[in-house]
Design an enzyme around this catalytic site. Sequence first.
Site, short mmCIF file in Angstrom:
data_model
loop_
_atom_site.label_atom_id
_atom_site.label_comp_id
_atom_site.label_asym_id
_atom_site.label_seq_id
_atom_site.Cartn_x
_atom_site.Cartn_y
_atom_site.Cartn_z
CD GLU A 173 39.73 88.37 76.29
OE1 GLU A 173 40.46 87.81 75.42
OE2 GLU A 173 39.22 87.72 77.52
CD GLU A 292 36.31 85.98 78.56
OE1 GLU A 292 37.17 84.72 78.65
OE2 GLU A 292 35.32 86.55 77.69
O1 AHR Z 1 36.63 82.11 77.48
C1 AHR Z 1 37.21 81.20 76.60
C2 AHR Z 1 38.41 82.51 75.83
O2 AHR Z 1 39.25 83.27 76.51
C3 AHR Z 1 37.40 83.42 75.55
O3 AHR Z 1 36.61 83.58 74.00
C4 AHR Z 1 38.30 85.20 75.46
O4 AHR Z 1 37.34 86.23 75.87
C5 AHR Z 1 39.12 84.56 76.19
O5 AHR Z 1 40.47 85.37 75.79
#
Ligand code: AHR
Length: 502
Positions: A173, A292
């Site tokens: 990210e 994610e």
């Molecule tokens: O999954 C929780 C968080 O969400 C992770 O650490 C991050 O990559 C995202 O913002």
Amino acid sequence: MTTITLTIDPAFRVGPVRRRTFGAFVEHLGRCVYTGIHDPEHPSADADGFRGDVIDLTRELGVSTVRYPGGNFVSGYRWEDGVGPRDQRPRRLDLAWHSTEPNLVGVDEFMRWTKASGTEAMMAVNLGTRGVQEALDLLEYCNVKGGTALSDQRRANGAAEPYDIKLWCLGNEMDGPWQIGHKTAHEYGRLAAETARAMRMIQPDLELVACGSSGVPIPTFGQWEQTVLSETYEYVDMISAHAYYAEEDGDLGSFLASAVDMDHFIDSVTAVADGVRAHKKLAKRIHISFDEWNVWYQKRAESVPPSGDDWPVAPVLLEDKYNVADAVVVGNLLISLLRHTDRVHSASLAQLVNVIAPIMTEPGGRIWRQTTFHPFAQASRYATGEVLQVAIDAPTYETAKFGDAPLVDAVATRDPETGAVALFAVNRSTTETVTLEVDSRSIPGLRVLGATTLSNPDHTWVATADDDTAVLPRDNDSATLDGGRLTVQVPPVSWNVVRLGA
Ligand code: AHR
């Protein structure tokens, strides 16, 4: 009762079912690692301190790849802290989650955990506070057979054979202003390209993932991918996508249509990637690692990290308790990922244990399955062979967030070897049972092998350690197949699986 017609046809093939669609994520965050996968005090713990009951449920969930060690955590992580004798490992501040990292679990322990759980590691390197050299060091430690300083260090630490980790995330990210070492698209693109190029000098066949956007709403969405891929296209295989959804302000209708946004996300990134491809006049295609995705109630108190002088080890963080509607949305997001199997080559449910997770544990104690466990486990188990796009003729309803959304969403899979067909479908109506009439005449000789529905008159029901079985996928006896036409009734806010076979 509304009747919705669907058509399944082998000609509507999108691509193979990829095991990597059913990946998950273990981050050093909250209780995911400590008192999650790792709990030496637990009666089922192995010699490394890993809970056997968590490993059993990971297998039952059908997890393929596991992304590690973050997440936001990785952007401040020094992997060297987590190897070697445990009593000599430093404790560090984890700035991402305002916690203390004891480094009791590191690369070597995690790789042993992947072996025990039958999963494949997806390793992330720190491109927040670190760069090319540290990524190369970690790769040498993990994948070089021996005869060099870092590979010999791994051997001395007990791993005679290289780990041969194929899948690597180039940071996490990096588009997010919250990220340690946040960068502009151009800054990140250059760093990712040089890191990838150098990593391939050690091992050309790595599968490398550049950071894409942390969601459609982020202002740089689209432009970020364009710039990053302009820099990295030749050196990477995938670009990442991250998306979290939540029911907000009681707007269940929008929430149930979250997969409309995921579809849009995937289609948009695909278009940008193909645009860069055209501009560069290259044959190679870039695929998506949706590494994610989940339901996450970010505004709830348990998502707020500690502050001030409080730097706890493994605090309770992001421990969302999921209800039945959340499970239906998770199932629908899986439908979207499967439907895009031609471009989504990897995906990770975020996360695996305790932290926005399908599996919950008590420290030293009980374990239980959240509602979201079931759609994932069923899809992982029954999606085999090829993904088939399903033609759906359904009325739409208006949503505040995502425009008009079809009342029903579905995807099918068909295994050419066994003849097994699976239909995965959600009913997004909040009030109405609908009849699905599925035309499957193009696959003759099918019969119903089984049909299940996950729903509850109260869609806000959540599983707890005391009761995680009152609401489960139950047999749906309404499913019948006659003359190549399958009929099944699906209740409001439901996740449904119909299995057909010869
Ligand atoms: O999954 C929780 C968080 O969400 C992770 O650490 C991050 O990559 C995202 O913002």
